[in-house]
Design a protein around this motif. Structure first.
Motif, PDB file in Angstrom:
ATOM      1  N   ARG A 197       0.878  -1.269  -0.187  1.00 25.73           N
ATOM      2  CA  ARG A 197      -0.012  -0.145  -0.037  1.00 25.73           C
ATOM      3  C   ARG A 197       0.919   1.531   0.104  1.00 25.73           C
ATOM      4  N   ASP A 243       0.721   3.640   1.944  1.00 24.99           N
ATOM      5  CA  ASP A 243       0.436   4.225   3.030  1.00 24.99           C
ATOM      6  C   ASP A 243       1.994   4.234   3.952  1.00 24.99           C
ATOM      7  N   ARG A 257       5.000   3.309   6.285  1.00 22.70           N
ATOM      8  CA  ARG A 257       5.020   2.105   7.150  1.00 22.70           C
ATOM      9  C   ARG A 257       6.143   2.528   7.981  1.00 22.70           C
ATOM     10  N   ALA A 293       5.380   1.698  -0.715  1.00 27.77           N
ATOM     11  CA  ALA A 293       4.971   2.174   0.644  1.00 27.77           C
ATOM     12  C   ALA A 293       6.383   3.047   1.273  1.00 27.77           C
ATOM     13  N   GLU A 329       8.071   5.969   7.322  1.00 27.23           N
ATOM     14  CA  GLU A 329       7.507   7.053   8.232  1.00 27.23           C
ATOM     15  C   GLU A 329       8.663   8.139   8.375  1.00 27.23           C
ATOM     16  N   SER A 387      -9.225   4.491   3.813  1.00 27.62           N
ATOM     17  CA  SER A 387      -8.014   4.166   4.546  1.00 27.62           C
ATOM     18  C   SER A 387      -6.842   4.158   3.949  1.00 27.62           C
ATOM     19  N   TYR A 388      -7.147   3.962   2.450  1.00 26.53           N
ATOM     20  CA  TYR A 388      -5.801   3.949   1.631  1.00 26.53           C
ATOM     21  C   TYR A 388      -5.300   5.296   1.329  1.00 26.53           C
ATOM     22  N   ALA A 389      -4.126   5.589   1.658  1.00 27.49           N
ATOM     23  CA  ALA A 389      -3.376   6.949   1.067  1.00 27.49           C
ATOM     24  C   ALA A 389      -3.722   7.016  -0.508  1.00 27.49           C
TER      25      ALA A 389
END
Lengths: 343, 343
Positions: free
Chosen positions: A136, A138, A140, A156, A159, A197-199
DNA sequence: GAAAGCACCGAAACCCTTTTCGTTTCGTGT
DNA sequence: ACACGAAACGAAAAGGGTTTCGGTGCTTTC
């Protein structure tokens, strides 16, 4: 005999064996095989023949031990099942060139514990670099900061802004899709997409709204979120056509959703692209080419993404700075029959 | 600092470093870390703490150099793109267990030269075994006979009967499909399949004919061959319904063809499964679950295939005989709405 | 009190290849 | 014929970890 060999019975041929057969020392054999200049042509020929005869293959492990480089890269994926990982993997493999660098593939199945395990295993194998691929877009958690090798996150992002991440530009993708629809003369555009909820869903929405805004248009109705399935594409489109019968384009969050939209349009007798244009994301081959009509889609250029990642790792090995932050890969519009009538 | 480390600046920690920090010799450090008995508990604790503190990871290469085993396996595929390879790969990765064995992935892109290159690279990395995965079930040339490691061919068998090959049982799959249709009360079954040059197509036909024969039935019309696409499924089914309006089941050579068949049936107002039952092969998730109705399909159990291959390689490493010849993996029927009406 | 036994630790060899440096051999120039 | 230079080759170390074997220091027993 062949059977014995196949069972792993015959132990590997070493340079010592070659040297013995050729009647020289291991040092000379090594030099002969590696094209160093301090070997007489006749001796070299003898060594080469001996190596050929014994089908000698140098032990890369021993070489790596000496040089400090193994010529291997670890590819840590969290979801091999997913179809996004494969093109990235292929791109990376491509960039590394056949034979020079080999790729360790590890699938953590989305499990963090497992991932740490795999990471440790890869480090113990002394990989020269790591590519971490998510399923995804998003962010991580970072895999770790004080690793002895360069790490690139693909698809992905990490962060941690100190890490280097390469991701598809979904905002640009959303923009590109809407711009294309507008350029086809569409004015009343609705948007059906997947899991909020998926970026990826959010980014595409953002890009789409930007493009609409720039053209002085507004989205018809609210963005319809649910799941990334054809079923949802069908159901949502049915609702859409009832609430807003005057729409002339459906922007779909994925190719699967778009296929569902096409099916519903067809069921209800709406012509595509005559009455309604449909566009998807991902450019998933089996989806876009098998639908009726074929589906216009935004290709995230995943293979390029994989290739870039590999090149970055390479560059870092040569001493260049790896870089940091999230870098995006521009998408590509692939026009097919669902937005433009075939001549 | 973190940046420097990430650029590969900090060189790896060795056992010597740990020993120095713990104040012991490398020998003692090794024994302490590997749980050998000749170390005093206090010393062991000191070593473990030092290793922890330095985040020491043993160099598997150096270990492998000594033991003669690397704990790596090469997975040589000819077509990563193809969706058949992935489940096999996952099965193999699974069987090897996280961390204990790592997999080198190589994609030869269907090129023989490239394949030989990759093979050499893998052997030079001293892989303990090889798994060769093809994208079609047709036999392929052997990769070589006198290799120093065990080799297992998966999906695409080797032409050489001395090699060990694991393939899905497509004859059984064809039989299973027809038996299911018959058990659903179908009597007038037609068969639309893909490229006749594929062994998979021929094998499934054979199995289907066997099952029909055993039930005293005959196929309606000729087997319709062409390509593995939804388009062909749609077109073929249209022709079929015109020539033989009385058929009550379409056996499709793949899930894609089956989806095409479903679409045509729907277009022409034939109820599925009421009027006509449809069944496919491969059990490709995105295809079978997104169609209307969901598609009954034959699953070739590819993941099991990959797992078996890995286990065979393992067994060969432990000295067992690898075996030879072509072994088949039984398929599995997955019943969904296209053959049995949902209650 | 001395000898034997035991637990623990360290030096060194080994795996395979590369590279450095020293030695041998040959050819050439004087 | 002798000396010198260069070419060709070999011995040895390095790289990191494991293992064997020998050695040290302590405890136990007669």
């Amino acid at each position: 005999m062949a059977g014995k060999d196949q069972a792993g019975g015959g132990k590997a041929v070493t340079l010592t064996d070659v040297a013995r057969v050729a009647g020289v020392s291991v040092a000379t054999a090594s030099k002969a095989l590696n094209g160093r200049s301090q070997v007489a042509p006749r001796t070299r020929a003898r060594v080469l023949q001996a190596a050929e005869q014994l089908s000698f293959v140098p032990n890369t492990l021993a070489q790596g031990l000496l040089v400090g480089r193994t010529g291997t890269v670890g590819l840590l994926t969290s979801d091999l099942q997913g179809r996004f990982v494969i093109p990235i993997l292929m791109g990376a493999e491509d960039a590394f060139g056949a034979g020079r660098v080999n790729v360790f593939l590890c699938d953590a199945r989305g499990d963090t514990i497992r991932e740490q395990h795999q990471l440790k295993a890869l480090l113990s194998r002394r990989v020269d670099g790591l590519i971490v691929v998510g399923s995804r877009t998003d962010a991580r958690p970072s895999i770790g900061h004080d690793l002895p090798v360069p790490v690139v996150y693909v698809y992905a992002p990490s962060e941690d802004p100190e890490d280097l991440s390469l991701v598809p530009d979904n905002v640009a993708a959303g923009r590109l899709a809407v711009e294309h629809l507008i350029s086809c003369g569409r004015q009343r555009i609705a948007h059906v997409t997947g899991d909020p909820s998926y970026a990826a869903a959010q980014d595409r929405v953002r890009g789409a709204l930007e493009a609409l805004d720039a053209a002085g248009l507004e989205l018809v109705g609210e963005v319809m979120y649910s799941e990334w399935s054809e079923r949802w594409g069908r159901d949502a489109t049915a609702v859409l056509l009832e609430r807003h019968p005057d729409i002339d384009a459906v922007l779909c969050g994925s190719d699967q959703i778009a296929r569902g939209a096409l099916d519903t349009a067809r069921d209800q007798g709406r012509k595509v692209p005559g009455d309604i244009a449909v566009i998807g994301f991902d450019n998933w081959d089996e989806m876009v080419t098998n639908s009726r009509p074929e589906l216009t889609s935004i290709d995230p250029n995943l293979q390029l993404l994989g290739r870039s990642a590999a090149q970055r790792v390479f560059a870092a090995l040569d001493g260049e700075d790896l870089g940091r932050g999230v870098h995006t890969q521009a998408p590509r519009l692939v026009i097919r029959g669902s937005t433009v009538a075939r001549r």
